[in-house]
Design a protein around this motif. Structure first.
Motif, mmCIF file in Angstrom:
data_model
loop_
_atom_site.group_PDB
_atom_site.id
_atom_site.type_symbol
_atom_site.label_atom_id
_atom_site.label_comp_id
_atom_site.label_asym_id
_atom_site.label_seq_id
_atom_site.Cartn_x
_atom_site.Cartn_y
_atom_site.Cartn_z
ATOM 1 N N SER A 380 -19.120 -11.678 20.843
ATOM 2 C CA SER A 380 -18.773 -12.325 19.577
ATOM 3 C C SER A 380 -19.678 -13.521 19.284
ATOM 4 C CB SER A 380 -17.316 -12.791 19.606
ATOM 5 O OG SER A 380 -17.150 -13.842 20.543
ATOM 6 N N GLY A 381 -19.732 -13.890 18.019
ATOM 7 C CA GLY A 381 -20.505 -15.059 17.620
ATOM 8 C C GLY A 381 -20.049 -16.336 18.301
ATOM 9 N N GLY A 454 -37.840 -35.360 13.074
ATOM 10 C CA GLY A 454 -37.176 -34.439 13.977
ATOM 11 C C GLY A 454 -35.930 -33.834 13.362
ATOM 12 N N ARG A 455 -35.193 -34.650 12.609
ATOM 13 C CA ARG A 455 -33.998 -34.137 11.955
ATOM 14 C C ARG A 455 -34.355 -33.059 10.941
ATOM 15 N NH1 ARG A 455 -32.446 -38.586 10.288
ATOM 16 N NH2 ARG A 455 -31.320 -39.205 12.176
ATOM 17 N N ASP A 456 -35.454 -33.259 10.224
ATOM 18 C CA ASP A 456 -35.894 -32.247 9.253
ATOM 19 C C ASP A 456 -36.274 -30.943 9.950
ATOM 20 O OD1 ASP A 456 -35.495 -34.056 7.229
ATOM 21 O OD2 ASP A 456 -37.602 -34.696 7.115
ATOM 22 N N ILE A 457 -36.949 -31.052 11.081
ATOM 23 C CA ILE A 457 -37.330 -29.856 11.847
ATOM 24 C C ILE A 457 -36.098 -29.074 12.261
ATOM 25 C CG2 ILE A 457 -38.319 -29.068 14.047
ATOM 26 C CD1 ILE A 457 -40.277 -31.440 13.838
ATOM 27 N N LEU A 458 -35.095 -29.788 12.770
ATOM 28 C CA LEU A 458 -33.896 -29.131 13.262
ATOM 29 C C LEU A 458 -33.091 -28.502 12.129
ATOM 30 C CD1 LEU A 458 -32.155 -28.395 15.617
ATOM 31 C CD2 LEU A 458 -31.178 -30.693 15.619
ATOM 32 N N LEU A 459 -32.938 -29.209 11.023
ATOM 33 C CA LEU A 459 -32.188 -28.673 9.891
ATOM 34 C C LEU A 459 -32.866 -27.430 9.322
ATOM 35 C CD1 LEU A 459 -31.154 -31.971 8.053
ATOM 36 C CD2 LEU A 459 -29.653 -30.402 9.303
ATOM 37 N N GLU A 463 -31.242 -23.608 9.252
ATOM 38 C CA GLU A 463 -31.115 -22.860 7.993
ATOM 39 C C GLU A 463 -31.833 -21.521 8.070
ATOM 40 O OE1 GLU A 463 -32.087 -23.420 3.218
ATOM 41 O OE2 GLU A 463 -32.325 -25.098 4.610
ATOM 42 N N GLU A 464 -33.063 -21.512 8.585
ATOM 43 C CA GLU A 464 -33.847 -20.278 8.625
ATOM 44 C C GLU A 464 -33.262 -19.255 9.592
ATOM 45 O OE1 GLU A 464 -37.840 -21.322 9.517
ATOM 46 O OE2 GLU A 464 -38.199 -22.320 7.601
ATOM 47 N N LEU A 465 -32.663 -19.723 10.701
ATOM 48 C CA LEU A 465 -32.099 -18.816 11.700
ATOM 49 C C LEU A 465 -30.606 -18.557 11.499
ATOM 50 C CD1 LEU A 465 -33.866 -20.246 14.895
ATOM 51 C CD2 LEU A 465 -34.469 -18.183 13.626
ATOM 52 N N SER A 466 -30.027 -19.177 10.459
ATOM 53 C CA SER A 466 -28.600 -19.011 10.153
ATOM 54 C C SER A 466 -27.734 -19.369 11.353
ATOM 55 C CB SER A 466 -28.307 -17.571 9.709
ATOM 56 O OG SER A 466 -29.078 -17.233 8.575
ATOM 57 N N LEU A 467 -28.021 -20.531 11.933
ATOM 58 C CA LEU A 467 -27.286 -20.962 13.115
ATOM 59 C C LEU A 467 -26.052 -21.757 12.734
ATOM 60 C CD1 LEU A 467 -30.293 -22.109 15.342
ATOM 61 C CD2 LEU A 467 -29.114 -19.900 15.351
ATOM 62 N N SER A 468 -25.092 -21.835 13.646
ATOM 63 C CA SER A 468 -23.840 -22.558 13.412
ATOM 64 C C SER A 468 -24.005 -24.041 13.753
ATOM 65 C CB SER A 468 -22.730 -21.964 14.273
ATOM 66 O OG SER A 468 -22.999 -22.192 15.654
ATOM 67 N N VAL A 500 -35.717 -25.046 19.954
ATOM 68 C CA VAL A 500 -35.406 -24.081 18.897
ATOM 69 C C VAL A 500 -35.810 -22.669 19.324
ATOM 70 C CG1 VAL A 500 -36.011 -23.340 16.565
ATOM 71 C CG2 VAL A 500 -35.435 -25.730 17.005
ATOM 72 N N GLN A 501 -36.899 -22.561 20.076
ATOM 73 C CA GLN A 501 -37.356 -21.244 20.528
ATOM 74 C C GLN A 501 -36.284 -20.522 21.342
ATOM 75 O OE1 GLN A 501 -41.031 -21.540 22.648
ATOM 76 N NE2 GLN A 501 -42.161 -22.429 20.930
ATOM 77 N N TYR A 502 -35.471 -21.292 22.056
ATOM 78 C CA TYR A 502 -34.450 -20.684 22.896
ATOM 79 C C TYR A 502 -33.210 -20.268 22.100
ATOM 80 C CZ TYR A 502 -37.371 -22.550 26.601
ATOM 81 O OH TYR A 502 -38.441 -22.836 27.422
ATOM 82 N N ARG A 503 -33.232 -20.481 20.749
ATOM 83 C CA ARG A 503 -32.157 -19.978 19.902
ATOM 84 C C ARG A 503 -32.643 -18.874 18.968
ATOM 85 N NH1 ARG A 503 -27.366 -21.666 21.829
ATOM 86 N NH2 ARG A 503 -26.600 -20.405 20.100
ATOM 87 N N ALA A 504 -33.963 -18.672 18.873
ATOM 88 C CA ALA A 504 -34.501 -17.700 17.922
ATOM 89 C C ALA A 504 -33.983 -16.303 18.191
ATOM 90 C CB ALA A 504 -36.029 -17.742 17.960
ATOM 91 N N PHE A 505 -33.766 -15.975 19.453
ATOM 92 C CA PHE A 505 -33.316 -14.637 19.833
ATOM 93 C C PHE A 505 -31.894 -14.363 19.337
ATOM 94 C CE2 PHE A 505 -31.352 -11.997 23.315
ATOM 95 C CZ PHE A 505 -31.861 -10.797 22.862
ATOM 96 N N GLU A 506 -31.139 -15.438 19.075
ATOM 97 C CA GLU A 506 -29.753 -15.278 18.646
ATOM 98 C C GLU A 506 -29.656 -14.508 17.331
ATOM 99 O OE1 GLU A 506 -25.907 -18.095 17.441
ATOM 100 O OE2 GLU A 506 -27.709 -18.982 18.312
ATOM 101 N N HIS A 507 -30.626 -14.695 16.442
ATOM 102 C CA HIS A 507 -30.580 -14.054 15.129
ATOM 103 C C HIS A 507 -30.564 -12.529 15.270
ATOM 104 C CE1 HIS A 507 -31.124 -13.640 10.834
ATOM 105 N NE2 HIS A 507 -32.169 -12.861 11.019
ATOM 106 N N SER A 508 -31.372 -11.989 16.182
ATOM 107 C CA SER A 508 -31.413 -10.530 16.347
ATOM 108 C C SER A 508 -30.118 -10.014 16.965
ATOM 109 C CB SER A 508 -32.609 -10.145 17.230
ATOM 110 O OG SER A 508 -32.466 -10.652 18.522
ATOM 111 N N LEU A 509 -29.454 -10.819 17.794
ATOM 112 C CA LEU A 509 -28.202 -10.380 18.406
ATOM 113 C C LEU A 509 -27.070 -10.313 17.383
ATOM 114 C CD1 LEU A 509 -28.150 -12.334 21.797
ATOM 115 C CD2 LEU A 509 -28.534 -9.902 21.456
ATOM 116 N N ARG A 510 -27.155 -11.113 16.338
ATOM 117 C CA ARG A 510 -26.102 -11.151 15.333
ATOM 118 C C ARG A 510 -26.301 -10.101 14.249
ATOM 119 N NH1 ARG A 510 -22.912 -15.831 15.467
ATOM 120 N NH2 ARG A 510 -23.677 -17.499 16.811
ATOM 121 N N GLU A 511 -27.475 -9.453 14.193
ATOM 122 C CA GLU A 511 -27.761 -8.499 13.128
ATOM 123 C C GLU A 511 -26.881 -7.241 13.276
ATOM 124 O OE1 GLU A 511 -31.925 -7.811 13.375
ATOM 125 O OE2 GLU A 511 -32.421 -9.543 12.132
#
Length: 511
Positions: A380-381, A454-459, A463-468, A500-511
């Protein structure tokens, strides 16, 4: 004549003192009554004790024995009351006054009078010390469990006759020392696996180092044979050694479950628990008729590894969410409610699809898109949000396995991990936090401040990875750990990009 002694029982992972009162009335017949909410094992102790006393050749006479185990509203479990009941019966039948107020006594009796080991000795000794009992009488096989507890004298006994002589002796022998237990514990520190056995996988090794440095949960995904299990099994080898407080906490749980190895006073290494995916909810979280700790508590201060994560029952996985956040698990049953500690690192591994070869360069995936989606939906998410790092582990080329030199050893990686942990220990002194992964609320805002860039990078990444929002916080924690590994007091843009690289994979798992 009435005799009063003190023993203990285990409730969950905590010791509870039990007062053993034995009243004796001379009669022509012999009868033994045990009251005080005893379980079956305690009820049967009357026959064991009677036979053990006779076979030990100790003074005894016929009569009625009434044994009361107080407090009467606490259920008494196990055979550890055999020894104090026997000593109380002998004292009453011999009409001998004894002062046992400084003693805590525990042990199971064999029919020939031998004293057998019992479970949960360590938490019982800790409770006895808290109650002011300075002398502990226990089976010889359990002596090593009491050695690490300071402020009490340990007196191991091998037979009922020896226990009676010890209790009535005017001059006590020297108490048991812990020299042997320490030697055994040092031997336990030898590690059978090492990171230098892993060839290639530089990115995955880096992710494991970050996870160890900050106490982060990590999920590894890759085709069969890519090295996911090898990486996870070596995670404990790069973790800092247990502090004395952590060792006592961990050993207390293992002692209550009867899992302390013979000769070891304390658990020497951080636990690594790897339950099979068929495990029940009670086996994972704890429970049973007599509520006992589960795998999450046995992994306390260590690593819980769940291999083939989607193969676990979804209901069992969902029960992990609350303990991962709070660091404890509450088990409620008709018999009562228990709270067990369970602060652990969660390491998990999974295949990218049911056949395991999605994205593999050498083999073709045979799964339909619907099968892949159904397979990934088993996680689950909200559970994915509990992982700080999600890492793809590609298959290693055979040429690398044949020719690549050995990788960096665990001891070198552990030095960097320990340096990062020392920074965290200093930073969080006086707070309830032990590592970056434990940060929450205002503490996260205080210790993981970002510059506007840094805050701009994270936001933008969120947004691009649709993270919670929870994923946002976890990226911050990982970035803080990466900065600690570099000895940098500030979180830099490069630390954020890597986190951030260690969260990029999350997007494919949620598809």
């Amino acid at each position: 004549m009435m005799t009063r002694l003190y023993s203990s029982t285990v409730l969950g992972v905590d010791g509870i003192e039990v007062e053993v009162e034995v009243d004796f009335r001379p009669m022509a017949e012999k009868r033994i009554f045990i009251v005080g909410l005893p379980d079956t094992a305690v009820k049967e102790s009357g026959q064991r004790v009677d036979t053990a006393i006779q076979n030990s050749g100790l003074p005894f006479q016929q009569g009625i024995f009434v044994v009361n185990l107080a407090p009467a509203d606490l259920r008494k479990q196990g055979p550890a009351f055999d020894l104090p009941i026997a000593l109380g019966m002998i004292a009453g039948a011999a009409e001998t006054e004894i002062d046992a107020s400084s003693w805590c006594i525990m042990g199971e009796l064999a029919l020939d009078g031998a004293v057998r080991p019992v479970q949960g000795t360590l938490p019982q000794i800790m409770e006895a010390r808290r109650m002011g009992r300075k002398r502990i009488m226990l089976p010889c096989a359990n002596a090593h469990e009491g050695a690490p507890v300071q402020g009490v004298d340990i007196y191991p006994v091998s037979s009922l006759r020896e226990a009676w002589q010890l209790l009535t002796s005017a001059a006590l022998p020297a108490p048991f020392t812990n020299s042997g237990a320490e030697e055994q514990s040092d031997g336990e520190k030898e590690i059978a696996v090492d990171f230098d056995e892993i060839k290639g996988q530089s990115y995955a090794r880096r992710a494991m180092e970050i996870a160890a440095a900050g106490g982060h949960n990590i999920l590894l995904s890759g085709s069969p044979g890519s090295g996911k299990s090898m990486l996870a099994q070596r995670l404990p080898t790069i973790l800092p050694p247990l502090s004395r407080e952590e060792a006592l906490e961990t050993s207390k749980i293992h002692s209550a479950c009867g899992l302390l190895k013979r000769g070891n006073g304390l658990v020497a290494r951080r636990p690594f628990r790897a339950p099979h995916h068929t495990i029940s909810d009670a086996g994972l979280m704890g429970g049973g008729a007599n509520i006992t700790p589960g795998e999450v508590s046995l992994a306390h201060n260590g690593v819980l590894f769940l291999d083939e994560l989607p193969e676990f029952r979804r209901a069992a996985l969902e029960t992990l969410r609350q303990p991962l956040e709070s660091g404890h698990v509450v088990i409620s049953r008709a018999s009562g409610t228990m709270t067990f500690p369970c602060r652990f690192m969660l390491a998990a591994a999974m295949n990218p699809c049911p056949c395991g070869y999605l994205g593999d360069r050498r083999r073709t995936c045979t799964c339909a898109p619907a099968q892949i989606a159904r397979y990934r939906r088993k996680i689950s998410g909200p559970l994915l949000d509990r992982f700080d790092l999600l890492m793809e582990v590609p298959a290693v080329d055979p040429s690398i396995l044949a020719s690549a030199p050995a990788g960096e050893c665990s001891s070198s990686i552990r030095e960097r991990v320990m340096a990062a942990r020392r920074l965290q220990c200093s930073r969080y002194a006086g707070t309830p936090f032990r590592s970056n992964a434990a940060l929450s609320g205002k503490a996260l805002q205080r210790y993981c401040r970002l510059r506007p860039e840094g805050r701009d990078i994270l936001l933008r990444a969120v947004e691009e990875l649709s993270l919670s929002a929870r994923a946002y916080d976890r990226i911050l924690k990982v970035a803080r750990t990466i900065a600690d590994l570099e000895g940098n007091p500030e979180i830099q843009d490069s630390h954020l990009y890597e986190a951030v690289q260690y969260r990029a994979f999350e997007h494919s798992l949620r598809e």
